[in-house]
Design a protein around this motif. Structure first.
Motif, mmCIF file in Angstrom:
data_model
loop_
_atom_site.group_PDB
_atom_site.id
_atom_site.type_symbol
_atom_site.label_atom_id
_atom_site.label_comp_id
_atom_site.label_asym_id
_atom_site.label_seq_id
_atom_site.Cartn_x
_atom_site.Cartn_y
_atom_site.Cartn_z
ATOM 1 N N UNK A 1 -7.360 16.556 7.773
ATOM 2 C CA UNK A 1 -6.343 16.218 6.771
ATOM 3 C C UNK A 1 -6.664 14.817 6.275
ATOM 4 N N UNK A 2 -6.844 14.658 4.964
ATOM 5 C CA UNK A 2 -7.277 13.393 4.377
ATOM 6 C C UNK A 2 -6.194 12.885 3.422
ATOM 7 N N UNK A 3 -5.776 11.633 3.621
ATOM 8 C CA UNK A 3 -4.811 10.987 2.748
ATOM 9 C C UNK A 3 -5.489 9.826 2.039
ATOM 10 N N UNK A 4 -5.258 9.657 0.744
ATOM 11 C CA UNK A 4 -5.860 8.617 -0.081
ATOM 12 C C UNK A 4 -4.788 7.599 -0.433
ATOM 13 N N UNK A 5 -5.114 6.299 -0.295
ATOM 14 C CA UNK A 5 -4.169 5.220 -0.560
ATOM 15 C C UNK A 5 -4.573 4.452 -1.822
ATOM 16 N N UNK B 1 0.834 -1.200 0.000
ATOM 17 C CA UNK B 1 0.000 0.000 0.000
ATOM 18 C C UNK B 1 0.874 1.256 0.000
ATOM 19 N N UNK B 2 0.377 2.329 -0.604
ATOM 20 C CA UNK B 2 1.115 3.589 -0.612
ATOM 21 C C UNK B 2 0.142 4.745 -0.757
ATOM 22 N N UNK B 3 0.625 5.938 -0.429
ATOM 23 C CA UNK B 3 -0.206 7.142 -0.517
ATOM 24 C C UNK B 3 -0.316 7.565 -1.973
ATOM 25 N N UNK B 4 -1.554 7.680 -2.449
ATOM 26 C CA UNK B 4 -1.774 8.147 -3.810
ATOM 27 C C UNK B 4 -1.790 9.671 -3.855
ATOM 28 N N UNK B 5 -2.393 10.288 -2.862
ATOM 29 C CA UNK B 5 -2.485 11.756 -2.845
ATOM 30 C C UNK B 5 -3.021 12.199 -1.504
ATOM 31 N N UNK B 6 -2.819 13.496 -1.239
ATOM 32 C CA UNK B 6 -3.485 14.154 -0.116
ATOM 33 C C UNK B 6 -4.685 14.891 -0.671
ATOM 34 N N UNK C 1 5.989 14.314 -2.787
ATOM 35 C CA UNK C 1 5.988 14.851 -1.432
ATOM 36 C C UNK C 1 5.856 13.783 -0.348
ATOM 37 N N UNK C 2 6.185 12.509 -0.677
ATOM 38 C CA UNK C 2 6.271 11.512 0.382
ATOM 39 C C UNK C 2 7.574 10.737 0.253
ATOM 40 N N UNK C 3 8.048 10.183 1.350
ATOM 41 C CA UNK C 3 9.299 9.430 1.364
ATOM 42 C C UNK C 3 9.362 8.614 2.639
ATOM 43 N N UNK C 4 10.211 7.597 2.634
ATOM 44 C CA UNK C 4 10.465 6.807 3.836
ATOM 45 C C UNK C 4 11.579 7.484 4.623
ATOM 46 N N UNK C 5 11.371 7.636 5.925
ATOM 47 C CA UNK C 5 12.388 8.300 6.751
ATOM 48 C C UNK C 5 13.683 7.506 6.718
ATOM 49 N N UNK C 6 14.789 8.228 6.556
ATOM 50 C CA UNK C 6 16.095 7.573 6.485
ATOM 51 C C UNK C 6 16.942 7.839 7.714
ATOM 52 N N UNK D 1 4.412 1.608 2.009
ATOM 53 C CA UNK D 1 5.669 1.968 1.333
ATOM 54 C C UNK D 1 5.510 3.376 0.763
ATOM 55 N N UNK D 2 6.609 3.952 0.291
ATOM 56 C CA UNK D 2 6.522 5.266 -0.338
ATOM 57 C C UNK D 2 6.047 5.120 -1.768
ATOM 58 N N UNK D 3 5.503 6.188 -2.308
ATOM 59 C CA UNK D 3 5.039 6.233 -3.690
ATOM 60 C C UNK D 3 6.113 6.923 -4.520
#
Length: 1070
Positions: free
Chosen positions: A327-331, A298-303, A405-410, A398-400
């Motif tokens: 705040x709404x996030x779509x997956x 799964x990943x974020x498609x958009x805010x 504007x999304x990423x996995x924290x490093x 996972x990240x898209x």
């Protein structure tokens, strides 16, 4: 794996079956092919031509994969014509109809050519093949009355076309390379998970191409192949025989794949090239192809409600603040409804605080976040989603990769890979009130900075200073560079322009690139330059940094007095209130190098003064010898140049100069011209009397600075001096110096900036205060008001460069004595020179070898051993010490020099003091001062004795003569030059013994001369006699038979009463 191009077998068969009696072929572009007794060709002009059918020959050769000819192979063409190859593998067909026509000068081959296929029947043990040939006829349409160029492939429009066909062509078919069916391929199949043998699996070898030099032999060879199949045994082993040699084949296993082998076809698990007869592939690890299930994370498609997307952040529409609107996030897919409020973190980047989450609700593929407090307008914030809590039941969040504007924290490591970070920003109302920033000029205030904004004249002076210091580590100095800073306001952007202090306003220039200052937490930098290769970077616009960020502008090529202005702009580009700043000198002044008063130079040139009253007398210099190594502090050399003429100086009516020393000697009259008076010394000569009288040594000196300065605390400079108390006084600034301290001017535009000081005694300043420091810290400032602090190191170190002065010098019974005003360090190779004041050509060079120096280093004694030879030549003592220059000097009373004393000129040019200073170092800077030495030796004297003689007992008798001047043996006894002894016979001839009765020589037969010896100094002559024991008695006497003893100082003048003395009879005494 070798990738090969395959032609479909079906195409080969169709083309082969379509061959008929007439012209036929397979087109490369899949076009139609047909046959007729005539053919119609369309010219490039669009005109149809009726062409008669042409015929020709097709030839070719058949070889194996090693290039060996194959004989007896059946070859067919057009479906009915057949032949066999000869011993060379060759074949040929005649009367083959053409497949197409070409213009006379067209290329033979092109992509649209139609091929005729030649079938090569497989000989026993070999593959069969079909190869292509291209039987084309050519025509010549050049005989055209319209004048088309001969050989043209274009037949022009018109009538009476004459077209000529060329028959009898030979078309060469592609060489048929037939691989032998002699190879074997084997291997083992293993389960990729367990490693166990895979039994009863069908293995297929799929033929790809026969290879020539590692590549397919030709794209125009179509092979007639059959399947090559084998089954694995219980060990997973398989063997396939009768495989074409020198060929590439793929290994396929149905419903299996391998992770170790890259292929577009999953069931291809290996490939092989059969260059060897036996080819064992070893273990092939394969995996059964099964249903993998859900492999998509799964990943974020958009805010929801994104108004605009930036490079790494999305701007939300107005009203979305986490409270009034969530705040709404779509997956990409539905998620498990196991998410809680602690599965999400929200960080406000503007305030630097976390925002509490009231709820986090998942409904299918929608996440709704509600916050405890609403987010403010125009802030940036991050949403952190805990990956372990966001799952589709199988896979974690996972990240898209397609979302910016999304990423996995490093980082940091403690949360690395645990969260997906979504970067968002709240809506901002349009800014219509751009606030003006506050400009500030910053930069290093120390003159040691390579980039600084300083007075123009400071650049060369500082560069010379740091270049001369091997420990500075400072490179090229640029005094046109500074920095401006301001804290970003709410403005959307800023406009920049500047005015040059000389040229006035510089207009805005179109096309100047904007500078993106949207750096979060960074320090954005703008570069402005007046010295760019394409002309000045005069102005520009740049975007706003985040409010509160520090903006730094690097300025290069600027000058003091230039003005830089910043204009804030609102969201619509309208300007706010402009703010400006005048570029100022912010660098502190410091001391710089100067060739201090002639040191290191042979001519008096250098820094000069615009004030007729006084100049520095020192020159700007890059000589490393003028620096101490500790801290790069300039050295201030105190040299004899400070004793030369000086123009009227502040606070001193008559500055010290060496001319006063010369004029005060005991014979010169200061009011009489030296050259015109017969009995005055020539210039540059002083004596003991004048040195004592020369008591005014005050002098004004100048210390060079990097730029124009003013003295702000003269008392601190005087009080801070660590040398002799009261030695320096009256620190005064003197800028733009254009004249030397003696009043002379220069032929160039250079100037110097100085602090002048009154020195109480320049000789003591040098000799006593050597290594003392004059410190200007916190006591001087430049024209901009920058006070020299500790970092400026505005100091100079006093360096003794004053050679030693002679204070007394006299010739007496001990030789030549010279007394100096400071300790000296003579060497055996040094020398002094005595010159007659009557004639400069009369001089004697006297060595300093084996001389004696007093413990305090002030008094040098040159023994008679060194004086005898120089003063015994043409220039005698009487010549050098002239009686024409005889006068009394009270300074010699203490050493027996009463009355009028003859004087000679003494030169001590080469004698160094303990600092290595000698007068010869300053030739051309100041004339070497010479000293009037005196002769207090007087006339030649004689004393005698006979040490340790016992009359009536001893059998030898010694007579010792002692003199106050070296004895001249040559003149006295008539000996050869340089002989210092008498033989016994010569003693008998020169000395006679008499009894106490006058005139009676009773000992002539019994007293004999033994010999005589002169001491090394020439001052003692010892005469020895042999006699019968007891023969001499008290009262007996020795009478010399020569008239005078002569001094070496007589110089051959036997009539000089000061250098001869008559010997008398000497009586025997005990």
């Amino acid at each position: 794996m070798i990738k090969h191009f395959r032609l479909a077998t079906a195409l080969t068969l169709v083309c082969a079956l379509s061959l008929v009696l007439f012209v036929s072929g397979c087109s490369r572009d899949d076009g139609d092919a047909g046959s007729n007794t005539t053919s119609t060709s369309t010219s490039t002009t669009g005109q149809d031509l009726d062409l008669a059918q042409g015929v020709g020959s097709v030839a070719g050769v058949v070889v194996d994969s090693n290039g060996n000819p194959l004989a007896g192979v059946i070859v067919g063409i057009l479906g009915t014509l057949t032949t066999t190859t000869n011993a060379a593998g060759q074949y040929a067909f005649a009367d083959v109809p053409v497949a197409d026509v070409r213009g006379a000068d067209q290329d033979y081959y092109s992509e649209d050519m139609t091929a005729v296929l030649v079938t090569v029947v497989a000989p026993t043990g070999y593959l069969g093949a079909t190869v292509a040939a291209y039987p084309y006829a050519q025509f010549d349409g050049s005989n055209d009355y319209t004048g088309d160029a001969a050989g043209s492939d274009v037949v022009s429009e018109g009538n009476n076309k004459v077209v000529t066909f060329v028959d009898g062509f030979v078309a060469q078919a592609v060489t048929a390379v037939l691989p032998e069916l002699a190879a074997e391929v084997s291997g083992w199949l293993r389960d990729c998970d367990t490693g166990e043998a895979l039994a009863n699996l069908q293995v297929n070898l799929d033929f790809v191409a026969t290879e020539c030099a590692g590549n397919p032999c030709s794209d125009d060879i179509f092979y007639q192949t059959t399947p090559y199949v084998a089954f694995t045994n219980s060990d997973g082993f398989f063997t396939v025989s009768g495989v074409p040699v020198d060929s590439a084949l793929d290994v396929l296993v149905g419903n299996y794949e391998t992770d170790d082998f890259a292929s577009e076809t999953p069931t291809i698990v290996a490939d092989v090239s059969t260059f060897d007869v036996v080819n064992n592939l070893g273990n092939i690890s394969i995996c059964e192809i099964t249903d993998a299930g859900d492999e998509v994370d799964p990943f974020v498609v958009a805010a929801s409600g994104v108004f605009a997307e930036g490079a790494d952040r999305a701007l939300l529409t107005k009203g979305i603040d986490g409270v009034n609107q969530p705040i709404v996030l779509i997956f990409n897919e539905p998620l498990d409804a196991t998410v809680a409020a602690n599965s999400v973190l929200v960080r406000d980047l503007t305030t630097g605080a976390y925002v509490d989450v009231a709820s986090a609700v998942v409904d299918g593929n929608i996440l709704t976040l509600t916050l405890v407090e609403a987010l403010a307008q125009d802030i940036e914030f991050n949403v952190y989603l805990l990956r372990a809590d966001f799952t589709d039941g199988t896979n974690f969040l996972d990240e898209n990769a397609a979302l910016d504007y999304d990423l996995i924290t490093a980082a940091p490591a403690v949360v690395a890979n645990q969260y997906v970070q979504v970067n968002l920003a709240t809506f901002r109302e349009a800014n219509t009130n751009a606030e003006a920033p506050v400009l500030a000029q910053v930069g290093d205030n120390c003159p040691t900075a390579e980039e600084q904004l300083n007075a123009p004249e400071a650049e060369d002076r500082l560069q010379a200073l740091y270049d001369a210091d091997p420990f500075s580590g400072i490179g090229d100095i640029d005094v046109t560079t500074t920095e401006l800073t301001f804290t970003a306001t709410n403005a959307s952007g800023y406009g920049i322009y500047y005015t040059d202090s000389d040229d006035g306003l510089i207009e805005l220039t179109a096309g100047v690139p904007s500078v993106d200052l949207g750096v979060i937490g960074g320090t954005p930098v703008i570069a402005l330059s007046q010295t760019g290769t394409n002309g000045p970077t005069q102005s520009g616009d740049f975007e706003a940094s985040a409010s509160g960020d520090l903006v730094t502008m690097d300025l290069t090529g600027f000058a003091i007095g230039d003005e830089v202005c910043i204009t804030p702009m609102d969201d619509f580009g309208f300007e706010g209130t402009e703010v400006c700043i005048i570029i100022a000198d912010i660098v502190e002044p410091t001391t710089v190098l100067q060739n201090g008063y002639g040191f290191g130079n042979t001519v008096t040139t250098g820094g000069v003064s615009g004030d007729d009253a006084y100049g520095d007398g020192a020159e700007l210099s890059g000589e490393s010898t003028l620096l101490v190594t500790e801290g790069g502090t300039p050295i201030f050399p105190v040299t004899p140049r400070l004793l030369a003429d000086q123009a009227a100086a502040p606070s001193i009516t008559e500055p010290a100069e060496i001319r006063g020393l010369y004029d005060a000697n005991g014979i010169n009259d200061p009011d009489v011209d030296v050259v015109g008076d017969e009995f005055q010394f020539e210039a540059d000569i002083y004596d003991a009397t004048s040195f004592i009288a020369w008591d005014d040594f005050s002098r004004v000196v100048g210390v060079a600075f990097s730029e124009n300065i003013s003295v702000t605390d003269g008392a601190a400079i005087v009080a801070g001096y660590d040398g002799t108390v009261g030695m320096i006084a009256e620190p005064t600034s003197l800028n733009d110096v254009l004249q030397q301290d003696d009043g002379d001017t220069f032929g160039h535009d250079a100037d110097r900036d100085l602090v002048t000081l009154v020195v109480e005694n320049v000789i003591t300043f040098a000799n006593i205060d050597d290594d003392a420091v004059i410190d200007f810290t916190d006591a001087v400032a430049d024209e901009a008001g920058n006070v020299a602090s500790t970092c400026a190191n505005a100091r100079v170190v006093i360096d003794d460069r004053m050679p030693p002065f002679v204070t007394l010098s006299y010739l007496d019974d001990d030789g030549l004595t010279i007394v100096f005003n400071e300790a000296i360090a003579p060497t055996d190779s040094d020398f002094v020179v005595l010159t007659s004041p009557d004639d400069a050509m009369d001089f004697a060079v006297i060595s300093l070898a084996d001389t004696t120096l007093s413990v305090d280093g002030l008094t040098l004694n040159i023994p008679f051993e060194n004086l005898a030879a120089p003063l015994a030549g043409d220039f005698s003592r009487a010549t050098l010490f002239s009686e024409d220059y005889a006068y009394a000097e009270a300074a010699y009373n203490a050493v027996g020099g009463a009355g009028a004393l003859n004087h000679a000129i003494l030169n001590t040019d080469v004698i160094e003091d303990l600092e290595g200073n000698a007068w010869e170092d300053f030739t051309g800077v100041v004339a070497t001062p010479e000293f009037a030495a005196v002769d207090i030796l007087g006339a030649l004297t004689l004393t005698t004795n006979s040490p340790d003689f016992v009359a009536g007992t001893d059998d030898t008798f010694s007579l010792v003569y002692s003199f106050n001047q070296p004895l001249d043996m040559e003149v006295t006894f008539g000996l050869a030059a340089g002989v210092t002894t008498l033989t016994g016979a010569q003693v008998d001839a020169q000395f006679v013994f008499l009894e106490d009765t006058v005139g009676v020589n009773a000992f002539a037969a019994t007293v004999a001369g033994n010999g005589a010896t002169l001491s090394a100094s020439g001052l003692v002559l010892t005469v020895v006699f042999d006699l019968t024991a007891g023969e001499l008695e008290l009262g007996d006497r020795v009478t010399p038979q020569f008239p005078y003893f002569y001094s070496e100082f007589a110089g051959g003048d036997i009539n000089d009463p000061l250098t001869r003395i008559a010997p008398g009879p000497e009586f025997v005494t005990e």
